[in-house]
Design an enzyme around this catalytic site. Structure first.
Site, PDB file in Angstrom:
ATOM      1  N   GLY A   1       0.845  -1.351   0.020  1.00 51.08           N
ATOM      2  CA  GLY A   1       0.009  -0.107   0.148  1.00 51.08           C
ATOM      3  C   GLY A   1       0.900   1.301  -0.147  1.00 51.08           C
ATOM      4  O   GLY A   1       0.517   2.252  -0.473  1.00 51.08           O
ATOM      5  N   CYS A   2       1.783   1.232   0.848  1.00 53.90           N
ATOM      6  CA  CYS A   2       2.802   2.535   0.879  1.00 53.90           C
ATOM      7  C   CYS A   2       3.720   2.684  -0.264  1.00 53.90           C
ATOM      8  O   CYS A   2       3.861   3.835  -0.817  1.00 53.90           O
ATOM      9  CB  CYS A   2       3.876   2.397   2.046  1.00 53.90           C
ATOM     10  SG  CYS A   2       2.776   2.259   3.587  1.00 53.90           S
ATOM     11  N   THR A   3       3.899   1.463  -1.278  1.00 50.59           N
ATOM     12  CA  THR A   3       4.623   1.746  -2.448  1.00 50.59           C
ATOM     13  C   THR A   3       3.491   2.304  -3.363  1.00 50.59           C
ATOM     14  O   THR A   3       3.738   3.276  -4.193  1.00 50.59           O
ATOM     15  CB  THR A   3       5.056   0.308  -2.889  1.00 50.59           C
ATOM     16  OG1 THR A   3       6.114   0.031  -1.750  1.00 50.59           O
ATOM     17  CG2 THR A   3       5.709   0.336  -4.212  1.00 50.59           C
TER      18      THR A   3
END
Length: 159
Positions: A48-50
Site C-alpha cells: 500500500g505504501c509503495t
C-alpha cells in the site's frame, strides 16, 4: 490505547526536525514560503505504501507546477527510506520519525482497525500546509489507492 489530537483547518502546523533518507536534517520551518504536502504512511516498501508513494511520484510534476512540495514521513530508519527512494525512483524527500513525535503531533498515530483487530499504529494521513505553515487540508484515514487523484481534486489541480 491512545489517540493523539488531530490537526484542524487553520491550525498552525507543529514544527519538527527529522532526518531524511540521506541522514540530513530537514526542518519544517525552513519550508516556510512554500506550500507543503506532508503524507504519513505506515512502512516503506509495503504494497500500500509503495502504491501511494509511486502515485505521488507519478504526479510530482503537476503538484510541483501548482506550487506544492511533497514530503513523505514514516517511522522507518533513514537507510530503509534510502532503499525505498532508490528502488521506486521517488523524487521527493522521505523523512524518518522513528520516535513517532511528528506522527503524534500531527494526529497520524493512534488506534486503527487492522483486518478486524484494533491496534496502535500509523494512521495513513495527509496534511497540506500553506506558505505560512497553516493547515489548509487535514485528511486522515486516507486510502493508498487513488489518494493522489482525490487530493488533486480537493486542491483544485486539474488532471
Amino acid at each position: 490505547m491512545t489517540d493523539y489530537p488531530r490537526l484542524a483547518l487553520g491550525d498552525t502546523a507543529p514544527d519538527f526536525t527529522l532526518l531524511d533518507q540521506d541522514g540530513q536534517p530537514v526542518h519544517l520551518a525552513d519550508l516556510r514560503g512554500k506550500k507543503v504536502i506532508l503524507y504519513f504512511y505506515p512502512a516503506a516498501m509495503t504494497p500500500g505504501c509503495t502504491t501511494q508513494a509511486c502515485d505521488f511520484r507519478d504526479n510530482i510534476a503537476s503538484l510541483g507546477a501548482a506550487g506544492y512540495t511533497v514530503i513523505g514521513i514514516s517511522k522507518d530508519a533513514p537507510g530503509k527510506l534510502k532503499t525505498f527512494q532508490e528502488r521506486d525512483h521517488l523524487p521527493f524527500p522521505l523523512l524518518s520519525d522513528e520516535n513517532l513525535a511528528a506522527h503524534q503531533a500531527y494526529g497520524a498515530y493512534g488506534e486503527k482497525n487492522n483486518y478486524g483487530k484494533i491496534i496502535l499504529g500509523t494512521i495513513r494521513s495527509t496534511v497540506v500546509l500553506d506558505e505560512n505553515g497553516v493547515v489548509t487540508l487535514p485528511w486522515y484515514n486516507v486510502k493508498a489507492t487513488g489518494h493522489v487523484a482525490s487530493l488533486r481534486k480537493k486542491l483544485g489541480i486539474d488532471a
